[in-house]
Motif scaffolding. Structure first.
Motif, PDB file in Angstrom:
ATOM      1  N   UNK A   1       0.827  -1.197   0.000  1.00  0.00           N
ATOM      2  CA  UNK A   1       0.000   0.000   0.000  1.00  0.00           C
ATOM      3  C   UNK A   1       0.871   1.261   0.000  1.00  0.00           C
TER       4      UNK A   1
ATOM      5  N   UNK B   1       1.122   3.847  -3.187  1.00  0.00           N
ATOM      6  CA  UNK B   1       0.725   5.237  -2.965  1.00  0.00           C
ATOM      7  C   UNK B   1       1.860   6.196  -3.342  1.00  0.00           C
TER       8      UNK B   1
ATOM      9  N   UNK C   1       2.227   7.090  -6.999  1.00  0.00           N
ATOM     10  CA  UNK C   1       1.322   8.035  -7.655  1.00  0.00           C
ATOM     11  C   UNK C   1       1.877   9.464  -7.600  1.00  0.00           C
ATOM     12  N   UNK C   2       2.981   9.664  -6.883  1.00  0.00           N
ATOM     13  CA  UNK C   2       3.648  10.970  -6.830  1.00  0.00           C
ATOM     14  C   UNK C   2       4.508  11.179  -8.080  1.00  0.00           C
TER      15      UNK C   2
ATOM     16  N   UNK D   1      -5.316  -2.217  -7.556  1.00  0.00           N
ATOM     17  CA  UNK D   1      -6.370  -1.458  -6.871  1.00  0.00           C
ATOM     18  C   UNK D   1      -6.771  -2.008  -5.505  1.00  0.00           C
TER      19      UNK D   1
ATOM     20  N   UNK E   1      -3.991  -0.756  -3.097  1.00  0.00           N
ATOM     21  CA  UNK E   1      -3.823   0.694  -2.992  1.00  0.00           C
ATOM     22  C   UNK E   1      -5.036   1.332  -2.313  1.00  0.00           C
ATOM     23  N   UNK E   2      -6.224   0.820  -2.622  1.00  0.00           N
ATOM     24  CA  UNK E   2      -7.454   1.403  -2.062  1.00  0.00           C
ATOM     25  C   UNK E   2      -8.029   0.523  -0.964  1.00  0.00           C
TER      26      UNK E   2
END
Lengths: 212, 212
Positions: free
Chosen positions: B102, B106, B109-110, B161, B164-165
């Protein structure tokens, strides 16, 4: 044409949140980027948290209204068509608001009070609509029997990833989710997923019967 | 049994990065949480950035080695089987390392220097393997013709997904990606995507011919 200053503030804020992070961005930065007086920001949003709340609300209200437009086709046009309209609307909406979408989707991976509130209102509502569409499709035999929540998981995966992982998608896959071409091509991919994974197999075309 | 202190440091760091964010976590916090002296952290990782690099490297080295184990089946067993083995291995790996996964997903995504470096090494390598599998599958007619990069986009969407979510998946969909049951069920869902979207339709079962 000059945008109104409220829109300029939101646009500047989202740009800075995406590049410097929410904590790394000050009201002063946002004011400078938007070309407004910091007092304007206080007038519209009180503070940075107010601005954040405004971004969430604006994003999800519009997102859900796009979803509802597809949902409204359910009775007349059936589940498959309603779901495809939802896909098209949501891809279009996210592509047109690509910076805001990326920011919101990234924030949603956090475990914060605001995220929990958003989930218990907007995501629960989204789940309600999608469930209705899927359940109706299974009842009318448009769709095969499926675990509804696992279908929603895949649906959300396919719809969000291009926007949340925009750098990866741009730089590793050379796909550009802000272009109109992307929406056309990617809608077809998601439609293929609906046709092949969700739908009952359509009647077999004649040429395939011949080839047996 | 007591873990060695290097592993304890990484575990504590990932926990804190996930709850307080990377910038919000100090070496002192990590030391306290791991029950080690801050000097230990300096000894193993130099500083917080060194610890971050270690997390990325450890994650992606193991991730790719799981991917390679599936890829090695390509010559002998064919593309469909290789791809399914890759799915199984990656879901298992991510589920077993759910906190680290996770955090890394995350961070990815930066738009940072480190993310660009990771993309240009690990993600490019991952794309290479997946491309090989997909292209071979299309050559041998196991798979239909597809745009390879769009298939990789969907593959990555479906595989990342749930991890991550994780909050959304837990609280809105009531699906628990750290449980063994999830891997079994979700593998079958991704296999269904491979069978229906990627693969050429298998020979039509007799009962379906009869029903025409």
């Amino acid at each position: 044409m000059r945008k109104n200053s409220k829109d300029s503030i939101v646009e500047a804020a989202v740009f800075l949140f995406n590049t410097k992070g929410f904590s790394g961005t000050s009201i002063r930065d946002i004011a400078a980027k938007a070309g407004v007086n910091p007092a304007n920001i206080a007038y519209y949003f009180q503070n940075k948290k107010g601005l954040l709340e405004y971004c969430f609300t604006a994003y999800f209200e519009n997102y859900l209204s796009e979803l509802e437009k597809g949902y409204l086709l359910l009775e007349e046009e059936g589940a498959e068509l309603a779901l495809k309209k939802i896909v098209e609307n949501l891809l279009n909406y996210q592509s047109k608001n690509i910076q805001l979408t990326r920011f919101i989707l990234r924030e949603m991976t956090l475990d914060s009070q605001m995220v929990r509130e958003v989930m218990s209102t907007y995501h629960v509502k989204e789940r309600y609509y999608l469930k209705k569409v899927l359940e109706k499709g299974m009842r009318t035999k448009e769709f095969r029997n499926h675990s509804v929540l696992y279908v929603i998981l895949q649906f959300k995966s396919l719809l969000n990833t291009p926007f949340l992982n925009i750098h990866y998608v741009n730089e590793v896959l050379h796909i550009l989710p802000h272009e109109k071409y992307f929406i056309e091509k990617y809608s077809r991919e998601v439609f293929a997923w609906i046709d092949s994974v969700l739908c009952e197999p359509k009647s077999i075309p004649a040429r395939r019967i011949v080839s047996i």
